[in-house]
Design an enzyme around this catalytic site. Structure first.
Site, mmCIF file in Angstrom:
data_model
loop_
_atom_site.group_PDB
_atom_site.id
_atom_site.type_symbol
_atom_site.label_atom_id
_atom_site.label_comp_id
_atom_site.label_asym_id
_atom_site.label_seq_id
_atom_site.Cartn_x
_atom_site.Cartn_y
_atom_site.Cartn_z
ATOM 1 N N CYS A 1 -12.529 21.336 -4.223
ATOM 2 C CA CYS A 1 -13.867 21.950 -4.196
ATOM 3 C C CYS A 1 -14.869 21.135 -3.382
ATOM 4 C CB CYS A 1 -14.383 22.144 -5.608
ATOM 5 S SG CYS A 1 -13.239 23.074 -6.617
ATOM 6 N N HIS B 1 -21.545 22.744 -5.590
ATOM 7 C CA HIS B 1 -20.332 23.518 -5.854
ATOM 8 C C HIS B 1 -20.548 24.303 -7.147
ATOM 9 C CE1 HIS B 1 -16.403 24.742 -6.789
ATOM 10 N NE2 HIS B 1 -16.149 23.794 -7.683
ATOM 11 N N ASN C 1 -16.033 30.379 -9.774
ATOM 12 C CA ASN C 1 -15.793 29.177 -8.974
ATOM 13 C C ASN C 1 -14.856 29.546 -7.819
ATOM 14 O OD1 ASN C 1 -14.763 26.783 -7.946
ATOM 15 N ND2 ASN C 1 -14.546 25.789 -9.939
HETATM 16 N N1 ACO Z 1 -12.084 32.248 -24.231
HETATM 17 C C1 ACO Z 1 -12.237 31.972 -25.543
HETATM 18 N N2 ACO Z 1 -11.981 30.749 -26.044
HETATM 19 C C2 ACO Z 1 -11.562 29.787 -25.210
HETATM 20 C C3 ACO Z 1 -11.378 30.020 -23.823
HETATM 21 C C4 ACO Z 1 -11.656 31.316 -23.357
HETATM 22 N N3 ACO Z 1 -11.519 31.660 -22.060
HETATM 23 N N4 ACO Z 1 -10.950 28.881 -23.249
HETATM 24 C C5 ACO Z 1 -10.883 27.963 -24.203
HETATM 25 N N5 ACO Z 1 -11.234 28.500 -25.403
HETATM 26 C C6 ACO Z 1 -11.303 27.859 -26.700
HETATM 27 C C7 ACO Z 1 -10.428 26.630 -26.777
HETATM 28 O O1 ACO Z 1 -9.107 26.987 -27.127
HETATM 29 C C8 ACO Z 1 -11.122 25.840 -27.860
HETATM 30 O O2 ACO Z 1 -10.753 26.377 -29.115
HETATM 31 P P1 ACO Z 1 -10.504 25.381 -30.371
HETATM 32 O O3 ACO Z 1 -11.827 24.716 -30.598
HETATM 33 O O4 ACO Z 1 -10.094 26.328 -31.439
HETATM 34 O O5 ACO Z 1 -9.429 24.434 -29.913
HETATM 35 C C9 ACO Z 1 -12.608 26.151 -27.651
HETATM 36 O O6 ACO Z 1 -12.634 27.391 -26.889
HETATM 37 C C10 ACO Z 1 -13.375 25.091 -26.904
HETATM 38 O O7 ACO Z 1 -12.633 24.728 -25.733
HETATM 39 P P2 ACO Z 1 -13.162 23.638 -24.730
HETATM 40 O O8 ACO Z 1 -12.109 23.446 -23.657
HETATM 41 O O9 ACO Z 1 -13.631 22.449 -25.486
HETATM 42 O O10 ACO Z 1 -14.428 24.401 -24.113
HETATM 43 P P3 ACO Z 1 -15.533 23.814 -23.124
HETATM 44 O O11 ACO Z 1 -16.859 24.067 -23.696
HETATM 45 O O12 ACO Z 1 -15.189 22.438 -22.662
HETATM 46 O O13 ACO Z 1 -15.403 24.774 -21.862
HETATM 47 C C11 ACO Z 1 -14.534 24.843 -19.639
HETATM 48 C C12 ACO Z 1 -14.206 24.832 -21.113
HETATM 49 C C13 ACO Z 1 -15.398 26.044 -19.341
HETATM 50 C C14 ACO Z 1 -13.227 24.940 -18.844
HETATM 51 C C15 ACO Z 1 -15.291 23.556 -19.263
HETATM 52 O O14 ACO Z 1 -14.599 22.438 -19.725
HETATM 53 C C16 ACO Z 1 -15.492 23.384 -17.777
HETATM 54 O O15 ACO Z 1 -16.211 24.147 -17.154
HETATM 55 N N6 ACO Z 1 -14.941 22.327 -17.182
HETATM 56 C C17 ACO Z 1 -15.154 22.016 -15.774
HETATM 57 C C18 ACO Z 1 -14.335 22.856 -14.893
HETATM 58 C C19 ACO Z 1 -14.720 22.554 -13.477
HETATM 59 O O16 ACO Z 1 -15.881 22.352 -13.196
HETATM 60 N N7 ACO Z 1 -13.842 22.457 -12.531
HETATM 61 C C20 ACO Z 1 -14.367 22.080 -11.207
HETATM 62 C C21 ACO Z 1 -13.499 21.667 -10.311
HETATM 63 S S1 ACO Z 1 -12.398 22.945 -9.902
HETATM 64 C C22 ACO Z 1 -11.578 22.460 -8.472
HETATM 65 O O17 ACO Z 1 -11.805 21.466 -7.904
HETATM 66 C C23 ACO Z 1 -10.460 23.348 -7.980
#
Ligand code: ACO
Length: 390
Positions: free
Chosen positions: A128, A270, A300
């Site tokens: 990214c 990004h 994204n």
């Molecule tokens: N729908 C419903 N529930 C979900 C989903 C979904 N799509 N995905 C995860 N959950 C659940 C999980 O299973 C977890 O449940 P649990 O508590 O029962 O175990 C709960 O939701 C919380 O999960 P987390 O992973 O802690 O959620 P978080 O608030 O961290 O959000 C996310 C996840 C959106 C992926 C976040 O971590 C994020 O945006 N990370 C950064 C990603 C990014 O910026 N990437 C950039 C680079 S990409 C590149 O370079 C190609």
């Protein structure tokens, strides 16, 4: 030598030439996929996705659309705005993690389709952060005098490398492309500074294993959660990394450009997650209104997200002449990169988008198709003739 010494030397060496953005364009697939569409086949909901990421929909490529076709459309628009001919280009760079092929590069395909036959072409891989890396490479080449004009593209079809059963990643990404034309000019401004960084120790947090991977050995694949050609991401860790590096690297790029963070008129980050952008704005101590965000509509789009956001910021008239804008990317590698640009677009001609040039570009696009076909045909005939002679 300190970083600022290096920058001062570099600026002194190249002070007569500046790399200005003179054209821009973007393209997304025809089909949008909403959060509700997604929740029809993945255990998720519009409420969860929107609250955690700020995303409402993303665009997904159909069978006839690809990284190269999207890049080509964005490139045509950028050339239109720049009002230059494809044959004026010296370089085509495509930043992508979803290249059309391992080789030939997506950039070579675009170069051929545009009839940019005076240009070199290559793909750049920095996830990214790729678009900012590519801008830096092109701007440095312009300032050093080795080229005059470059087409820099960020293009992705992330939908092709997603594990559509992994709800923690498949909800985040979309497809698209954005492009800019950079050109040499004596007017001070354009790209003022860049900061490129990498921390390979975090490579296991975000990856798409491919043919050369140690995980191509099937006995290892799966053991660590990796699937070949599918994205793996430790979202929480990436989130923490992103909020830290966005603010740090924008500060560093401002310092190198000899401006204060408060002098930045617009940050174009990004587009990964709205919460990351809000946290980064808080850390930088600037108003979140100064952070461009369109993640709601596109998700994204990896290397394409910054040029797409740049195009929309221009369209929304959020960038004026002499404004300072900061581009900041972060992602797999881990990589991150920031760049400060002083906007001010010395146009090649006042008659921007002139009818004659538009017609010449269209003729060149037609010639490109004919030229490639005839070259292939000639090669085949020559090889048949050689076979018959031997
Ligand atoms: N729908 C419903 N529930 C979900 C989903 C979904 N799509 N995905 C995860 N959950 C659940 C999980 O299973 C977890 O449940 P649990 O508590 O029962 O175990 C709960 O939701 C919380 O999960 P987390 O992973 O802690 O959620 P978080 O608030 O961290 O959000 C996310 C996840 C959106 C992926 C976040 O971590 C994020 O945006 N990370 C950064 C990603 C990014 O910026 N990437 C950039 C680079 S990409 C590149 O370079 C190609």
């Amino acid at each position: 030598m300190t970083t600022s010494d290096k920058s001062a030397n570099a600026n002194a060496a190249v002070s007569a030439r500046h790399a200005h953005v003179i054209g821009w364009g973007m393209a997304v697939p025809e089909t949008a996929m909403t959060n509700d569409d997604l929740s029809a086949f993945v255990d998720t909901s519009d409420d969860w996705i929107y609250a955690r990421t700020g995303i409402k929909q993303r665009f997904i490529a159909n069978e006839g659309e690809s990284t190269a076709t999207l890049a080509y459309l964005a490139a045509q628009q950028a050339l239109e705005v720049a009002d230059i001919l494809p044959t004026d280009l010296d370089l085509v760079v495509v930043a992508t993690s979803t290249a059309e092929n391992i080789f030939p590069s997506t950039a070579s395909l675009v170069q051929d389709w545009l009839n940019a036959h005076e240009a070199g072409a290559f793909d750049l891989s920095a996830a990214c952060s790729g678009f900012v890396y590519a801008m830096n490479m092109a701007a440095d080449s312009i300032r050093a005098g080795s080229i005059d004009s470059a087409l820099v593209i960020g293009a992705e079809t992330m939908s092709r490398i997603l594990d559509w059963q992994d709800r923690s990643t498949c909800i985040l990404f979309g497809d698209g492309a954005g492009a800019v034309v950079l050109q040499a000019n004596e007017t001070p401004g354009g790209v003022l500074s860049s900061v490129l960084r990498s921390d390979g120790a975090g490579g296991d947090l975000l990856a798409i294993p491919s043919v050369g991977s140690i995980d191509a050995n099937q006995s290892r694949a799966g053991a660590n959660g990796y699937k070949l050609y599918k994205m793996y991401m430790a979202g929480g860790e990436v989130f923490k990394f992103a909020t830290r590096v966005v603010s740090e690297s924008v500060e560093q790029a401002c310092k190198l450009a000899d401006i204060n963070v408060e002098d930045i008129n617009l940050v174009i980050p990004h587009q990964a997650n709205l919460r990351i952008l809000q946290a980064a704005a808080r850390k930088l101590g600037i108003d979140s209104d100064k952070f461009m965000s369109n993640v709601e509509r596109y998700g994204n789009t990896s290397a394409a997200s910054i040029p797409i956001a740049l195009c929309e910021a221009i369209e929304e008239r959020r960038i004026q002449n002499k404004d300072h804008i900061a581009l900041v990317g972060f992602g797999g590698g881990l990589t991150w990169a920031s760049m400060v640009i002083r906007w001010g677009i010395p146009k090649p001609s006042e008659q921007h988008g002139s009818l004659l040039n538009r017609q010449r570009r269209h003729v060149q696009y037609r010639i490109a198709k004919w030229r490639s076909r005839s070259r292939r045909w000639r090669r085949r005939v020559n090889s048949r003739v050689r076979d018959l002679q031997s």
